[in-house]
Design a protein around this motif. Structure first.
Motif, PDB file in Angstrom:
ATOM      1  N   LEU A 189       2.508  31.709  -2.023  1.00 18.98           N
ATOM      2  CA  LEU A 189       1.632  32.428  -1.095  1.00 18.98           C
ATOM      3  C   LEU A 189       0.203  32.314  -1.616  1.00 18.98           C
ATOM      4  O   LEU A 189      -0.181  32.947  -2.593  1.00 18.98           O
ATOM      5  CB  LEU A 189       2.061  33.885  -0.978  1.00 18.98           C
ATOM      6  N   SER A 190      -0.605  31.483  -0.951  1.00 19.23           N
ATOM      7  CA  SER A 190      -1.937  31.137  -1.408  1.00 19.23           C
ATOM      8  C   SER A 190      -2.999  31.728  -0.480  1.00 19.23           C
ATOM      9  O   SER A 190      -2.708  32.571   0.361  1.00 19.23           O
ATOM     10  CB  SER A 190      -2.060  29.610  -1.498  1.00 19.23           C
ATOM     11  N   LEU A 191      -4.218  31.252  -0.648  1.00 17.31           N
ATOM     12  CA  LEU A 191      -5.366  31.771   0.086  1.00 17.31           C
ATOM     13  C   LEU A 191      -5.875  30.737   1.073  1.00 17.31           C
ATOM     14  O   LEU A 191      -6.001  29.559   0.750  1.00 17.31           O
ATOM     15  CB  LEU A 191      -6.475  32.155  -0.890  1.00 17.31           C
ATOM     16  N   GLU A 192      -6.194  31.202   2.267  1.00 19.89           N
ATOM     17  CA  GLU A 192      -6.708  30.319   3.309  1.00 19.89           C
ATOM     18  C   GLU A 192      -8.207  30.136   3.117  1.00 19.89           C
ATOM     19  O   GLU A 192      -9.000  31.029   3.432  1.00 19.89           O
ATOM     20  CB  GLU A 192      -6.426  30.946   4.676  1.00 19.89           C
ATOM     21  N   ILE A 193      -8.596  28.982   2.575  1.00 15.30           N
ATOM     22  CA  ILE A 193     -10.014  28.753   2.300  1.00 15.30           C
ATOM     23  C   ILE A 193     -10.273  27.262   2.196  1.00 15.30           C
ATOM     24  O   ILE A 193      -9.408  26.477   1.753  1.00 15.30           O
ATOM     25  CB  ILE A 193     -10.445  29.469   0.996  1.00 15.30           C
ATOM     26  N   VAL A 225       2.142  28.730   1.795  1.00 11.97           N
ATOM     27  CA  VAL A 225       1.722  29.573   2.910  1.00 11.97           C
ATOM     28  C   VAL A 225       0.350  30.133   2.574  1.00 11.97           C
ATOM     29  O   VAL A 225       0.163  30.747   1.519  1.00 11.97           O
ATOM     30  CB  VAL A 225       2.716  30.732   3.141  1.00 11.97           C
ATOM     31  N   ARG A 226      -0.629  29.900   3.428  1.00 11.59           N
ATOM     32  CA  ARG A 226      -1.989  30.366   3.171  1.00 11.59           C
ATOM     33  C   ARG A 226      -2.330  31.523   4.099  1.00 11.59           C
ATOM     34  O   ARG A 226      -2.177  31.403   5.310  1.00 11.59           O
ATOM     35  CB  ARG A 226      -2.985  29.224   3.336  1.00 11.59           C
ATOM     36  N   ARG A 232      -4.158  43.148   5.759  1.00  9.61           N
ATOM     37  CA  ARG A 232      -3.400  42.974   6.998  1.00  9.61           C
ATOM     38  C   ARG A 232      -2.878  41.549   7.110  1.00  9.61           C
ATOM     39  O   ARG A 232      -1.700  41.333   7.452  1.00  9.61           O
ATOM     40  CB  ARG A 232      -4.285  43.312   8.195  1.00  9.61           C
ATOM     41  N   GLU A 233      -3.733  40.571   6.815  1.00  7.50           N
ATOM     42  CA  GLU A 233      -3.311  39.175   6.906  1.00  7.50           C
ATOM     43  C   GLU A 233      -2.277  38.831   5.844  1.00  7.50           C
ATOM     44  O   GLU A 233      -1.319  38.093   6.105  1.00  7.50           O
ATOM     45  CB  GLU A 233      -4.529  38.260   6.781  1.00  7.50           C
ATOM     46  N   TRP A 254      -0.599  34.082  -5.465  1.00  7.67           N
ATOM     47  CA  TRP A 254      -1.751  33.548  -6.198  1.00  7.67           C
ATOM     48  C   TRP A 254      -2.470  34.606  -7.027  1.00  7.67           C
ATOM     49  O   TRP A 254      -3.230  34.272  -7.934  1.00  7.67           O
ATOM     50  CB  TRP A 254      -2.722  32.839  -5.256  1.00  7.67           C
ATOM     51  N   THR A 255      -2.224  35.882  -6.760  1.00  5.70           N
ATOM     52  CA  THR A 255      -2.815  36.932  -7.564  1.00  5.70           C
ATOM     53  C   THR A 255      -1.906  38.160  -7.528  1.00  5.70           C
ATOM     54  O   THR A 255      -1.099  38.332  -6.604  1.00  5.70           O
ATOM     55  CB  THR A 255      -4.228  37.288  -7.052  1.00  5.70           C
ATOM     56  N   ASP A 256      -2.015  39.024  -8.530  1.00  2.78           N
ATOM     57  CA  ASP A 256      -1.209  40.245  -8.563  1.00  2.78           C
ATOM     58  C   ASP A 256      -1.437  41.106  -7.333  1.00  2.78           C
ATOM     59  O   ASP A 256      -0.510  41.742  -6.822  1.00  2.78           O
ATOM     60  CB  ASP A 256      -1.559  41.079  -9.811  1.00  2.78           C
TER      61      ASP A 256
END
Length: 342
Positions: A189-193, A225-226, A232-233, A254-256
């Motif tokens: 589970l990553s970040l959308e950027i 998955v980003r 909320r997202e 990707w982060t705690d």
């Protein structure tokens, strides 16, 4: 004589009169100028202490220094940033420097505006934590002020320093740990950027995740998955993953901060962690140890990152121009959220 602490009315001329010296002599002491005798320095510093005099930031700026550094954080919700700030303050506590913090709310427009404000003040240097700026903006910032970046991998950069965890290795440690516990369907589970040069920590962790999955013969199970920045997202993405008919055996976050959101959603859906799904975070913040979380995480020592960033920035302020790129070696701290299923 009774001492006066009315600093609003105390000026450099007041100090000069009290010490029985010229204004120019006081200025030399304040600037730590060459050729000031020990006797003169002692007289002036005694008067400064007695009068409670503090040079105004604007006046120091005119002399080329403000004794302040700017620290730009993406947000204040992520507990890992508190660890970084602890490290920064540890490095600064025996120096003349103080930190002023700006919060960008992970918005590029706010980030750029804050950087402009910090360089216009001016501050003596900047520490940018997980900046969203593109390479050109980072370069412009570094040309205007000594700059150190945390959470930005650009080891070829020469105008600024970087302080990072070995994020690829950290992700590999997570995959290897989960494989060792008998799991193969591991999602990230990553970040959308947008990150065209793979400078951000999420990009580096995705690279490490893909490599480790391939090394373990699990390329067919790669699932990134980003999600957006907001809770909320993040929760919506976690809910989709956990309610799917092909729910992963483990979710590497990707982060705690994101991992805690996943734990919350899993419990909301009546799922058991780690029996139904294992969850692993990244940062090893203090919340991982709480019994209700018991969260496996990668320790990258936020305190060390902050301390080293402040050290490098002070060196830059003092004149070092050769670049330095400090890298922390991560370690995985295994807890109950990823133990082997019974």
């Amino acid at each position: 004589m009774a001492s006066s602490r009315t600093t609003d009315r105390t000026t450099i001329r007041t100090v000069a009169a009290d010490a029985g010296v010229s204004v120019a002599a006081v200025s030399k002491v304040l600037r730590n100028a060459y050729g000031v005798s020990d006797e003169l320095r002692a007289r002036v510093e005694t008067s400064i202490a007695r009068l409670g005099y503090r040079p105004r930031a604007a006046a120091r700026a005119m002399r080329g220094q403000t004794d302040t550094i700017g620290v730009l954080l993406a947000d204040i919700r992520n507990p890992f940033f508190s660890d970084i700030m602890d490290g920064v303050h540890s490095a600064l506590e025996r120096t003349k420097y103080q930190s002023l913090v700006g919060i960008s709310q992970s918005a590029l427009s706010i980030e750029l505006a804050l950087v402009d404000a910090m360089t216009d003040r001016p501050m003596d240097g900047l520490i940018l934590v997980a900046p969203r700026m593109v390479a050109a903006d980072v370069t412009v910032t570094a040309l205007r002020s000594p700059t150190v970046l945390i959470g930005h991998h650009e080891p070829q950069a020469t105008l600024f320093d970087t302080v990072n965890d070995n994020d690829r290795l950290g992700a590999q440690l997570v995959v290897e740990h989960l494989v060792a516990t008998g799991r193969s369907d591991i999602a990230f589970l990553s970040l959308e950027i947008d990150d065209p040069i793979n400078a951000l920590v999420t990009s580096q962790r995705e690279i490490g995740y893909r490599a480790a999955m391939a090394e373990n013969g699990l390329s067919a199970h790669v699932d990134i998955v980003r999600a957006g920045q907001s809770s909320r997202e993040t929760q919506a993405a976690a809910r989709r993953m956990l309610k799917s008919g092909e729910r992963p055996e483990a979710i590497f976050c990707w982060t705690d901060f994101v991992a805690l959101e996943v734990l919350s959603v899993a419990r909301e859906l009546g799922l058991s962690v780690p029996e139904d799904v294992a969850v692993v975070g990244y940062d090893n913040t203090s919340y991982c140890d709480l019994a209700q979380n018991d969260l496996t995480s990668v320790d990258q020592s936020g305190h060390t990152l902050g301390l080293q960033a402040a050290r490098l920035l002070i060196e830059r302020i003092k004149g070092r121009i050769s670049p330095e790129h400090f890298v922390v070696t991560p370690r995985l701290v295994a807890r109950g959220s990823s133990r082997p299923r019974t």
